[in-house]
Design an enzyme around this catalytic site. Structure first.
Site, PDB file in Angstrom:
ATOM      1  N   ALA A 194      37.296  41.288  39.914  1.00 18.49           N
ATOM      2  CA  ALA A 194      36.553  42.120  38.970  1.00 18.49           C
ATOM      3  C   ALA A 194      37.059  43.552  38.810  1.00 18.49           C
ATOM      4  CB  ALA A 194      35.081  42.160  39.388  1.00 18.49           C
ATOM      5  N   ALA A 195      37.510  44.183  39.892  1.00 22.89           N
ATOM      6  CA  ALA A 195      37.820  45.612  39.825  1.00 22.89           C
ATOM      7  C   ALA A 195      38.984  45.886  38.862  1.00 22.89           C
ATOM      8  CB  ALA A 195      38.165  46.124  41.219  1.00 22.89           C
TER       9      ALA A 195
ATOM     10  N   GLY B 186      36.507  46.910  36.795  1.00 17.58           N
ATOM     11  CA  GLY B 186      35.215  46.690  36.175  1.00 17.58           C
ATOM     12  C   GLY B 186      35.147  46.704  34.670  1.00 17.58           C
ATOM     13  N   GLY B 187      36.283  46.699  33.980  1.00 12.89           N
ATOM     14  CA  GLY B 187      36.241  46.692  32.520  1.00 12.89           C
ATOM     15  C   GLY B 187      35.535  45.472  31.967  1.00 12.89           C
TER      16      GLY B 187
ATOM     17  N   ASP C 223      38.144  38.312  49.555  1.00 15.38           N
ATOM     18  CA  ASP C 223      39.412  37.759  49.083  1.00 15.38           C
ATOM     19  C   ASP C 223      39.263  36.246  48.960  1.00 15.38           C
ATOM     20  OD1 ASP C 223      41.980  36.958  48.581  1.00 15.38           O
ATOM     21  OD2 ASP C 223      42.903  38.162  50.155  1.00 15.38           O
TER      22      ASP C 223
ATOM     23  N   ASP D 221      39.806  36.512  35.822  1.00 10.23           N
ATOM     24  CA  ASP D 221      40.909  37.287  35.257  1.00 10.23           C
ATOM     25  C   ASP D 221      41.940  37.408  36.371  1.00 10.23           C
ATOM     26  OD1 ASP D 221      42.338  38.861  33.439  1.00 10.23           O
ATOM     27  OD2 ASP D 221      41.464  40.709  34.218  1.00 10.23           O
TER      28      ASP D 221
ATOM     29  N   CYS E 190      47.031  38.619  32.043  1.00  8.48           N
ATOM     30  CA  CYS E 190      47.809  39.503  31.156  1.00  8.48           C
ATOM     31  C   CYS E 190      49.283  39.106  31.241  1.00  8.48           C
ATOM     32  CB  CYS E 190      47.588  40.968  31.482  1.00  8.48           C
ATOM     33  SG  CYS E 190      47.769  41.400  33.231  1.00  8.48           S
TER      34      CYS E 190
END
Length: 482
Positions: free
Chosen positions: A280-281, A283-284, A330, A364, A417
């Protein structure tokens, strides 16, 4: 999302604290640190300038020099090799960096006098301990000014070398893109890697509407226009440092590329849902999910880096998000995969918060980040084929792990990405073959009408092969059978 590395060694020497450095000295120090530590350019730049007295004008120039050299690195070396009696790869790092910084100014910046670029390069290298390279640096740069530019390599003779030199992309990556996507698309990706990304923000709909945010920015004489696909995005220009935006400080928006803004739409979380953001970090996407949920329900936000998780908590507080439960964990370390070759690895206990199944999961995934080279051009230097292979193994491990945490009938969105097949289509097809309880859904219903061209024949989202000025993201939507 690519893993970020520590930059503890990127700080300037203690004796430099509080002193004024020139823009070129800052740039040279940052570039040498990036090459030695393989750290992220923005982290290195922030560390080096944090305790220095730097005029705003010099800070902007230093930033331009660092990112400009990284974007054009291979092309600069190719040009310098034509006019130097010693190849760049055999020069000491301090000398090679000094030449690159000066050459970038001479070849790509028209507002800096050639004499200033050459003279300061000579002065900088003269102050370095050891052998005096000032005469050599002066001669090479004078040759660069005097001698006409050589013709670029001919694509008809060697297409990989031609694209590599023209777009400053490493040959191994150019060849991969040629083999995976064909010459035309490979050149498109190379060209994208050279671009300067726009400053894009996402409206925080917990505080305001996009039209209200736009009106506020315009009242502050900040130029802004709506993004083409994302219903929440605005592209800013002539706004100064984004950190100084009052709207950002007040929690009205979040800095985020338009491609990243499309990913939470595919998750389509509903108010009251129980959602897992697996990586998550900072946090976008987490805070965007909370917006879509109208700040109702629960989002468990996992990340393996406590420092980045602290940034997530800070972002949630600034944006007024109250439904996020941050968890330092983790997922790869807690998996049940065979670790016989790593017997000393300590498995982290599974947090109790993961015992209850989730309605929706966003993964993500940690990746090679080759889709965002325009934002992190140092990736052209520090990444290799092994980067992709390592990311693939980690992605599959985490994907297997989170699939068990989803309730029957739930939705799992996988994104990266990157557009490398090993990290995108191949990993999803392999996962579905081994997990028949999952099937792919086309993302079409959740992509705004203006972005339907971003949907592939397989129903995935791919933002790389387009002209909408977005980062290169991949995403797909998986549903677990009832």
């Amino acid at each position: 999302m690519g893993a970020r590395q520590s930059t503890s060694s990127a700080k300037p020497p203690a004796s430099s604290t509080g002193r004024a450095w020139s823009a070129r000295k800052i740039a040279a120090a940052a570039l040498q640190t990036i090459e030695r530590t393989r750290a992220f350019s923005d982290d290195v730049f922030d560390h080096i300038t944090k305790d220095l007295v730097v005029a705003e004008r010099d800070r902007h120039l230093a930033f331009e020099l660092v990112y400009g050299v990284l974007r054009h690195y291979l092309t600069l070396d190719w040009r310098l090799d034509q006019v130097s009696r010693k190849p760049m790869v055999r020069l000491p790092l301090t000398v090679a960096t000094t030449l690159r910084v000066a050459a970038y100014q001479l070849l790509y910046l028209d507002r800096i006098p050639a004499s200033a670029a050459v003279n300061e390069a000579v002065q900088l290298i003269r102050k370095q301990p050891g052998h005096n390279w000032s005469g050599f640096v002066n001669a090479v740069l004078r040759n660069l000014l005097r001698q006409p530019a050589p013709p670029m390599p001919d694509p008809a003779v060697d297409a990989t070398q031609a694209l590599s030199i023209r777009y400053a992309c490493p040959p191994w990556l150019v060849e991969r893109w040629r083999q995976s996507f064909g010459l035309t698309q490979a050149e498109h990706l190379c060209l994208q890697s050279m671009g300067i990304p726009p400053l894009t923000i996402r409206t925080n709909t917990l505080q305001c509407s996009r039209s209200q945010l736009l009106a506020r920015l315009q009242s502050e004489e900040i130029l802004a226009q709506e993004t083409t696909v994302s219903p929440l995005g605005l592209i800013l220009s002539k706004c100064g440092s984004p950190g100084e935006l009052s709207a950002l400080q007040d929690g009205w928006c979040y800095v985020e590329d338009e491609a990243a803004q499309l990913i939470p739409l595919l998750v389509d979380p509903q108010p009251g849902d129980r959602v897992l953001d697996a990586c998550a970090a900072p946090g976008g996407k987490t805070t965007h999910l909370a917006q879509l949920m109208k700040n109702q329900g629960t989002i468990v936000a996992l990340d393996r880096h406590q420092g980045r998780l602290d940034r997530l908590v800070s972002n949630c507080g600034r944006l007024g998000v109250s439904i996020v439960q941050p968890v330092h964990h983790d997922l790869s370390a807690s998996s049940e995969h065979d670790r016989t070759n790593h017997a000393s690895t300590t498995r982290l206990p599974v947090p109790a918060v993961l015992a209850q199944p989730f309605d929706r999961i966003l993964l993500d995934a940690p990746c090679s980040a080759l889709g965002i080279l325009r934002r992190h051009p140092e990736g052209k230097l520090i990444k290799s084929l092994s980067t992709i292979q390592h990311a693939k193994a980690l992605q599959r491990e985490i994907l297997d792990r989170v699939s068990d945490l989803l309730r029957p009938g739930g939705i799992l969105v996988y994104s990266a990405c990157s557009v490398e097949p090993e990290e995108t289509t191949e990993i999803i097809s392999g996962f579905c073959q081994e997990h028949p309880e999952f099937y792919q859904e086309s993302v079409t219903p959740w992509v705004p009408a203006a972005g339907q061209s971003l949907i592939t024949a397989l129903g995935h989202l791919c933002t790389a092969f387009q002209t909408l000025n977005m980062d290169g993201f991949f995403a797909c939507r998986l549903k677990k059978t009832e």
